[in-house]
Design a protein around this motif. Structure first.
Motif, PDB file in Angstrom:
ATOM      1  N   LYS A 247       0.727  -1.310   0.021  1.00  0.00           N
ATOM      2  CA  LYS A 247       0.034  -0.125   0.001  1.00  0.00           C
ATOM      3  C   LYS A 247       1.007   1.300   0.091  1.00  0.00           C
ATOM      4  CE  LYS A 247      -3.802   2.175   2.349  1.00  0.00           C
ATOM      5  NZ  LYS A 247      -4.865   2.244   1.243  1.00  0.00           N
TER       6      LYS A 247
ATOM      7  N   TYR B 185      -3.040   6.086  -0.244  1.00  0.00           N
ATOM      8  CA  TYR B 185      -3.349   5.938  -1.479  1.00  0.00           C
ATOM      9  C   TYR B 185      -4.030   4.877  -1.982  1.00  0.00           C
ATOM     10  CZ  TYR B 185      -0.407   9.967  -2.646  1.00  0.00           C
ATOM     11  OH  TYR B 185       0.530  11.036  -2.455  1.00  0.00           O
ATOM     12  N   ASP B 186      -5.233   5.007  -2.637  1.00  0.00           N
ATOM     13  CA  ASP B 186      -5.928   3.846  -2.628  1.00  0.00           C
ATOM     14  C   ASP B 186      -5.564   2.946  -4.198  1.00  0.00           C
ATOM     15  OD1 ASP B 186      -7.298   5.078  -5.105  1.00  0.00           O
ATOM     16  OD2 ASP B 186      -9.133   5.336  -3.905  1.00  0.00           O
ATOM     17  N   GLN B 187      -6.242   2.053  -4.723  1.00  0.00           N
ATOM     18  CA  GLN B 187      -5.567   1.079  -5.627  1.00  0.00           C
ATOM     19  C   GLN B 187      -5.813   2.096  -6.874  1.00  0.00           C
ATOM     20  OE1 GLN B 187      -7.984  -2.207  -5.947  1.00  0.00           O
ATOM     21  NE2 GLN B 187      -6.769  -3.389  -4.257  1.00  0.00           N
TER      22      GLN B 187
ATOM     23  N   THR C 298      -6.056  10.082   0.259  1.00  0.00           N
ATOM     24  CA  THR C 298      -6.838  10.394   1.544  1.00  0.00           C
ATOM     25  C   THR C 298      -5.674  10.739   2.649  1.00  0.00           C
ATOM     26  OG1 THR C 298      -8.347   8.619   1.232  1.00  0.00           O
ATOM     27  CG2 THR C 298      -8.295   9.436   3.298  1.00  0.00           C
TER      28      THR C 298
ATOM     29  N   CYS D 297      -5.111   2.314   9.273  1.00  0.00           N
ATOM     30  CA  CYS D 297      -5.124   1.066   8.182  1.00  0.00           C
ATOM     31  C   CYS D 297      -5.272  -0.125   9.100  1.00  0.00           C
ATOM     32  CB  CYS D 297      -3.964   1.324   7.383  1.00  0.00           C
ATOM     33  SG  CYS D 297      -3.881   2.844   6.598  1.00  0.00           S
TER      34      CYS D 297
END
Length: 645
Positions: A290, A365-367, A372, A579
């Protein structure tokens, strides 16, 4: 007879040839000519055509003597000049220009050109007198930036400069196969010492050429000694410092003893860092696949009152009480100090403005690469000057103006002091009561907390601040949740957050005296650091989620070492609590964060001290005990350089 005549002619020719060779040796300059491509070996840059010399069987190894001789003003200086010598602007890899000679460190753009291309070549000047005639300078700023980039590259980090933005990307997931040590950190220190000495000479209207010559020689010397161990470079920096201090002392224009000159040289080193571009720094990295980022940006601009204090400095008491030496540097850098583009250096503790001040954001960071923000906070050097001035009124005004500067950025902020709230004469590190009390008086008890993180603990107002944090957290949760029950939280992030609050509550409800006793007796731990990082992490997460709640600013004396370690522990806590799906413990996150070298880099750029990569040792807690060498490298310890006795 004919044989005798031929022999006589032969010996006459041999004597003439020998005399010619001896004559050339006597005229050879004191500084060694630069061998072919030595300064390109590490930086992988293409040398100019004029840099090529006839092929030699063995490459000559550069020698370097940091001491200055009586003939240094006559030394040969052979800079590599690309094209016109009249203050040509050389573009770096980002298209920015800088005046000066090429120095052999071609831009990344130039390095990618066809190696067969032959640039226009002119005969370079061969002496310091030619250097002055053509107004060519040693380009300290550009070379130091290149060295920083090379140091990061050796640590598996790619750097990209764009205006005042520096983006550092860890190429793979952080791992300990890449050494933290880089010779370039020490080279930057050496170059910055010469740059500071040059500036001293300029301000006192003395000839600075000798320091440019030495800087050039040192740069060439570095290229032939890349594989030397760290101890070698530490000794070399001490020798360079000794040589510069001795030279300035012999010149006599400073009218000071060796120790005073050495101290002034450190002051000058901090000021000349204002010649560099100061960056907003982002470091991108991955944990368990991630992607995250640590973002430290400039804040806040000086207030109108503070800028006025620089414009009218000669009538201001903060200025008139300073040594004339430092007054000269303030005069020289008044524009940079007030242009809102530079950080005020951490070691300059006597002037208006927040020192080494950053706004921090931790980003995930998302995929789809959408960011965020997980949390945000502020960190800096202390609001008051740590110096014990007799003129307390002027000190109080500086502190009040610095607090106004903070509130100009964020009116809804509280302050945590990491300093000792005690004053023990004879122990400099235990004389910080002035910092704590001056901060408390200006900020007010309702927005202030003291939690010192070194060996002897002091604390103030933790319980009250925790109770407000808990109340704000419950208000935010019940307002944004369909289930008002705090004991039943469906979102794993919420569960994780409130579990951290519960753990923090145990420390907050413990009497301050007992907490301070734990700080002294728990030798292998740092309870106050753990508590402080936990509190700031919860505040950072909450203030990002609910901007109506107070944000937090934390400070130590310089905003570099104690502040750096708390920032590191806080960020690890924020990532773990935000997370939970990664299912990783804080030890893993602490290790990966240490290997990003983000915190260590902030200490040696912008408001930090050039080349002093890393934090000076402070007491660890259990989470970072294993990473002492990563966090506290030896380069950081040379903020003060002792003279060789």
């Amino acid at each position: 007879m004919a044989y005798v005549q031929q022999a006589a002619w032969f010996w006459a020719l041999m004597l003439l040839l020998q005399a010619s060779i001896c004559s050339r040796k006597r005229c050879r300059p004191a500084s060694t000519p630069i061998p072919v491509a030595t300064i390109y070996k590490k930086l992988c840059c293409k040398p100019c055509a004029s840099d090529h010399a006839p092929e030699e069987k063995e490459e000559q190894v550069i020698d370097f003597n940091p001491e200055f001789g009586d003939d240094d003003d006559c030394k040969i200086f052979n800079p590599k000049v690309d094209g016109n010598v009249d203050n040509k602007m050389h573009s770096d890899s980002n298209g920015e220009g800088s005046a000066g000679y090429d120095s052999g460190y071609d831009s990344d753009k130039d390095a990618d050109k066809d190696a067969s291309a032959t640039p226009k070549a002119k005969q370079p000047p061969s002496s310091v007198s030619d250097l002055k005639k053509h107004n060519i300078i040693f380009d300290f700023e550009r070379i130091i930036e290149k060295m920083r980039k090379e140091a990061d590259r050796s640590r598996n980090i790619h750097c990209k400069f764009s205006g005042d933005r520096l983006i550092r990307t860890v190429k793979d997931e952080p791992n300990d196969q890449h050494s933290l040590y880089a010779a370039e950190d020490y080279v930057i220190q050496g170059l910055n010492i010469y740059r500071a000495a040059k500036k001293i000479c300029v301000l006192y209207e003395q000839d600075p050429s000798a320091f440019e010559v030495k800087a050039h020689e040192f740069l060439c010397y570095y290229s032939d000694h890349l594989e030397k161990p760290e101890a070698f470079w530490i000794n070399k920096i001490k020798e360079i410092n000794q040589g510069v201090v001795t030279y300035l002392y012999k010149k006599g224009f400073l009218d000071a003893n060796l120790d005073a000159i050495n101290n002034n040289l450190r002051i000058a080193e901090n000021y000349v860092g204002l010649d560099d571009t100061h960056y907003n720094v982002t470091t991108k990295f991955k944990i368990e696949g991630k992607e995250f980022a640590l973002e430290d940006t400039k804040w806040p601009p000086l207030t109108a009152t503070q800028k006025e204090a620089y414009r009218n400095r000669k009538s201001e008491k903060y200025y008139t009480r300073l040594d004339p030496f430092e007054q000269k540097f303030i005069d020289a850098y008044k524009s940079e100090l007030g242009d809102d583009k530079h950080y005020i250096p951490t070691q300059i503790r006597t002037i208006p403005g927040c020192r080494n001040a950053y706004q921090k954001r931790i980003i995930a960071y998302d995929q789809n690469n959408h960011p965020t923000v997980l949390g945000r906070y502020y960190h800096s050097g202390s609001l008051p000057s740590p110096i014990q001035w007799t003129d307390k009124k002027t000190d109080q005004k500086i502190t009040q103006d610095n607090w106004a500067q903070v509130q100009q950025q964020d009116k809804n902020v509280e302050v945590i002091s990491l300093n000792y709230n005690m004053d023990i004469k004879g122990f400099e590190q235990l004389r910080e009561k002035k910092i704590v009390e001056d901060t408390r008086q200006v900020v007010g008890n309702d927005r202030f907390m003291n939690l010192s993180i070194n060996g002897i603990g002091t604390s103030f107002n933790l319980k009250n601040q925790y109770n407000k944090l808990l109340e704000d957290s419950i208000t935010w949760y019940t307002k944004n949740s369909t289930d008002p029950s705090i004991n039943f939280k469906k979102d794993p992030k919420d569960k994780s957050f409130f579990m951290e609050l519960e753990k923090l509550g145990e420390a907050a409800q413990t009497p301050e005296l007992l907490n301070n006793l734990k700080q002294i007796t728990y030798i292998s731990d740092n309870p106050n650091a753990t508590t402080c990082a936990s509190y700031i992490a919860c505040k950072a997460i909450l203030s990002q989620a609910d901007p109506s709640t107070t944000s937090v600013l934390f400070c130590c004396k310089s905003g570099k070492d104690r502040t750096g370690i708390i920032s590191y522990l806080t960020d690890a806590t924020i990532i773990c609590k935000s997370c939970p799906e990664l299912d990783i413990d804080i030890d893993k996150v602490c290790k990966d964060l240490a290997l990003t070298r983000h915190y260590q880099s902030l200490a040696c750029i912008n408001g930090g001290m050039p080349g002093r990569f890393g934090m000076k040792p402070v007491r660890n807690n259990k989470a970072c005990n294993k990473f002492t060498e990563l966090l506290f490298p030896r380069t950081a310890e040379l903020t003060k350089i002792p003279l060789i006795r």
